[in-house]
Design a protein around this motif. Structure first.
Motif: not given
Length: 162
Positions: A66-89
Motif C-alpha cells: 500500500g505504501q507504493l501507491w500514492k497520488q501525483s500533484e494533480d491527483g492521478r494515482p501513482t505506483y512505484v514499480a521495483k526490481r532488485p539487482h540481486y534477489n537474495p531470497n
C-alpha cells in the motif's frame, strides 16, 4: 501473471548506471539495498482505468504494498514499480529491467543509456510487471519498459537533479 500498462513515468532508475544503491538513505534502508546490490525503480503515473487494471491483475494496495501507491500533484494515482539487482531470497542475479523503443524500421531496439540518455519525468512508456502470489502475499517485479514518447532528462524535468 504478466501485466502491461501504459503510463507516464517519473524518477526512472531503470539502468545499471543509475540504479538506487541507497546513498543518503537511512541505515536500515541502505542495508536492505546493499543486500540486493541496489534496486531499479520507476514511478508510474496512471489513469484510474490503468490503476484498476493493476489491482485486478493482483497488484496489492494493502499492507507494505500500500505504501507504493500514492497520488501525483494533480491527483492521478501513482505506483512505484521495483526490481532488485540481486534477489537474495532465490539467490539470483536479476539485473536491470529490459528497456526498449520502436526504431524507425518498426523493430524493437534496446535503449542505450550512454547514447540515448536517461528517461526524464513525463516519458510515456508501456510498462511490464510480473505479478504472483506467495503465501497470500502479492509479489510484483518490474520486468521492462517500452519507451513510447521520450522526454529527455534534465535538472528541470527532475527537480532534485536525479
Amino acid at each position: 501473471m504478466k501485466i502491461y500498462v501504459d503510463a507516464e513515468i517519473e524518477w526512472a532508475k531503470v539502468f545499471e548506471a543509475n540504479r538506487d544503491l541507497g546513498e543518503g538513505a537511512p541505515e536500515e534502508v541502505a542495508a536492505k539495498l546493499a543486500e540486493k546490490q541496489g534496486q531499479y525503480s520507476v514511478t508510474l503515473v496512471l489513469t484510474e482505468e490503468s490503476k484498476e487494471k493493476l489491482l485486478a491483475g493482483g497488484v496489492s494496495n494493502k499492507g507494505l504494498h500500500g505504501q507504493l501507491w500514492k497520488q501525483s500533484e494533480d491527483g492521478r494515482p501513482t505506483y512505484v514499480a521495483k526490481r532488485p539487482h540481486y534477489n537474495p531470497n532465490i539467490n539470483e542475479h536479476m539485473g536491470p529491467p529490459k528497456v526498449v523503443y520502436t526504431g524507425s524500421d518498426g523493430e524493437l531496439k534496446p535503449w542505450d543509456f550512454e547514447v540515448d540518455g536517461p528517461l526524464g519525468n513525463g516519458t510515456k512508456a508501456r510498462v511490464g510487471l510480473d505479478v504472483w502470489s506467495k503465501k497470500g502475499k502479492s509479489i510484483v517485479t518490474l520486468t521492462g519498459l517500452r519507451v513510447i514518447e521520450h522526454v529527455p532528462h534534465t535538472a528541470e524535468s527532475n527537480d532534485e537533479g536525479f
